[in-house]
Design a protein around this motif. Structure first.
Motif, PDB file in Angstrom:
ATOM      1  N   GLY A  13       0.811  -1.227   0.000  1.00  0.00           N
ATOM      2  CA  GLY A  13       0.000   0.000   0.000  1.00  0.00           C
ATOM      3  C   GLY A  13       0.837   1.267   0.000  1.00  0.00           C
ATOM      4  N   ASN A  15       3.270   2.098  -2.105  1.00  0.00           N
ATOM      5  CA  ASN A  15       3.386   2.655  -3.465  1.00  0.00           C
ATOM      6  C   ASN A  15       2.124   3.419  -3.857  1.00  0.00           C
ATOM      7  N   ALA A  16       0.977   2.896  -3.430  1.00  0.00           N
ATOM      8  CA  ALA A  16      -0.284   3.601  -3.730  1.00  0.00           C
ATOM      9  C   ALA A  16      -0.290   4.971  -3.042  1.00  0.00           C
ATOM     10  N   ARG A  19       2.011   7.345  -4.955  1.00  0.00           N
ATOM     11  CA  ARG A  19       1.284   7.810  -6.153  1.00  0.00           C
ATOM     12  C   ARG A  19       0.313   8.943  -5.796  1.00  0.00           C
ATOM     13  N   ALA A  20      -0.406   8.768  -4.689  1.00  0.00           N
ATOM     14  CA  ALA A  20      -1.373   9.796  -4.284  1.00  0.00           C
ATOM     15  C   ALA A  20      -0.660  11.104  -3.922  1.00  0.00           C
ATOM     16  N   LEU A  59       0.379   1.400  -8.358  1.00  0.00           N
ATOM     17  CA  LEU A  59      -0.745   1.342  -7.413  1.00  0.00           C
ATOM     18  C   LEU A  59      -0.917  -0.022  -6.753  1.00  0.00           C
ATOM     19  N   ASN A  60      -0.746  -1.070  -7.530  1.00  0.00           N
ATOM     20  CA  ASN A  60      -1.012  -2.418  -7.008  1.00  0.00           C
ATOM     21  C   ASN A  60       0.260  -3.184  -6.659  1.00  0.00           C
ATOM     22  N   ARG A  61       1.392  -2.474  -6.636  1.00  0.00           N
ATOM     23  CA  ARG A  61       2.657  -3.180  -6.316  1.00  0.00           C
ATOM     24  C   ARG A  61       3.013  -3.065  -4.845  1.00  0.00           C
ATOM     25  N   ASP A 259      -6.559  -1.089   1.641  1.00  0.00           N
ATOM     26  CA  ASP A 259      -5.299  -0.347   1.819  1.00  0.00           C
ATOM     27  C   ASP A 259      -5.073   0.679   0.714  1.00  0.00           C
ATOM     28  N   ARG A 260      -5.523   0.347  -0.503  1.00  0.00           N
ATOM     29  CA  ARG A 260      -5.367   1.325  -1.599  1.00  0.00           C
ATOM     30  C   ARG A 260      -6.239   2.553  -1.356  1.00  0.00           C
ATOM     31  N   ALA A 263      -4.591   4.606   1.259  1.00  0.00           N
ATOM     32  CA  ALA A 263      -3.404   5.258   0.687  1.00  0.00           C
ATOM     33  C   ALA A 263      -3.803   6.457  -0.173  1.00  0.00           C
ATOM     34  N   ALA A 264      -4.844   6.279  -0.976  1.00  0.00           N
ATOM     35  CA  ALA A 264      -5.288   7.380  -1.841  1.00  0.00           C
ATOM     36  C   ALA A 264      -5.760   8.563  -0.986  1.00  0.00           C
TER      37      ALA A 264
END
Ligand code: F6P
Length: 317
Positions: A13, A15-16, A19-20, A59-61, A259-260, A263-264
């Protein structure tokens, strides 16, 4: 605010969240520098420019594209001065740190002792950030552990064995409790509660006398060594017992949707409040609302309310 830095620990989560942070910063016309290997990279001047295209497809890594390390040097005044120098030399106006207790303690030091504008984002499978309902990574870890447990239960049932499963959780029994409840386990050992092995063994012996054939005992790594628990069970019950240590498989892997979402929301909010002048705060998402709490409070030991879940585990088994 023209330029911010972002540094991270490691769990699903993160990496997500990077990204955000990067995309929200780009939305506001703010540049982002990624700090490689956590505080080590801040000391050693290892930075990378992150634009909105550089965070495509992450996002999904699991893990962190920025890499990370336990930075003992940051605990020294010399290391901290070096890190502050890197921040100044790169014209970084504020820093976002995504990590657990250790990382956020460093973040609080940067704010209070060096006057660096900082915001923390809680990300740790231990879910031990005080005042925050859920940290990024905890839900993914629990899901991995429960999936593993379902498989272990198949073998426990087929071979009529006792299984001891050690899960992560250094000072906090959160993962262990959730996993024990979601996985239908018979016993759970957590650091928050003293549990007598004699009682666990007596319960197993009594269950066996009544015809019960298999057990799963969850051990949080911070409460005892799984191997010691397994040894004691063999000695006291005479039943065939096996040990599985789940270890780092709980920290990596594809982040769950939950978790994504965290994270976002938290990643974006961290940038917004840093831009608006807040500092020395940790973001959170509690009762479906974004919140902020002082980092000084977030890094205090978190007390989990284990009694209710513990009782439920006992009732349901
Ligand atoms: O804090 C998260 C955690 O995964 C703990 O559950 C575990 O004890 C610890 O980190 C392991 O740390 P390291 O990555 O330094 O081995």
């Amino acid at each position: 605010m023209k330029k911010i830095g972002v540094l991270t620990r490691d769990c699903a989560g993160i990496n997500a969240a990077i990204r955000a942070v990067v995309r929200t910063a780009a939305f506001h016309g703010i540049e982002v520098l990624g700090i490689i290997k956590g505080y080590e990279g801040l000391i050693d001047h290892e930075l990378v420019e992150l634009d909105k295209r550089s965070v495509s497809g992450i996002l999904n890594r699991g893990g962190t594209i920025l890499k990370t390390a336990r930075a003992k040097r940051f605990l020294t005044e010399e290391g901290q001065n070096q890190a502050v120098k890197t921040i100044a030399e790169n014209n970084i106006d504020g820093l976002i740190v995504i990590g657990g207790n250790g990382s956020l303690t460093g973040t609080h030091i940067l704010a209070t002792e060096y006057n660096i504008p900082v915001i923390g984002i809680p990300a740790t499978i231990d879910n031990d950030i005080n005042g925050v309902e859920m940290s990024i990574g905890a839900d993914s870890a629990i899901n991995v552990a429960v999936e593993a447990l379902d498989k272990i239960r198949d073998t426990a049932t087929s071979l009529e064995r006792v299984f001891v499963v050690e899960v992560m959780g250094r000072g906090c029994g959160y993962i262990a409790l959730q996993v024990a409840l979601a996985g239908g386990c018979e016993e759970v050992l957590i650091p928050e509660k003293e549990t007598a092995m004699a009682k666990i063994c007596a319960d197993i012996v009594e269950g066996s006398r009544q015809g019960k054939k298999s057990w799963i005992v969850i051990v949080a790594e911070g409460s005892a060594k799984g191997s010691d628990v397994a040894e004691t069970i063999v000695k006291k019950t005479g039943l065939e017992t096996r040990l599985t240590v789940l270890g780092y498989i709980q920290r990596g892997g594809v982040p769950t949707a939950f978790d994504r979402l965290l994270a976002a929301r938290m990643g974006s909010y961290a940038v917004e409040i840093l831009k608006d002048g807040q500092t020395d705060m940790c973001v959170g998402y509690t009762d479906k609302k974004l919140i902020t709490i002082p980092l000084a409070q977030a890094i205090q030991p978190k007390k989990i309310d284990y009694e209710r879940d513990y009782r439920l585990i006992k009732i349901l088994t």
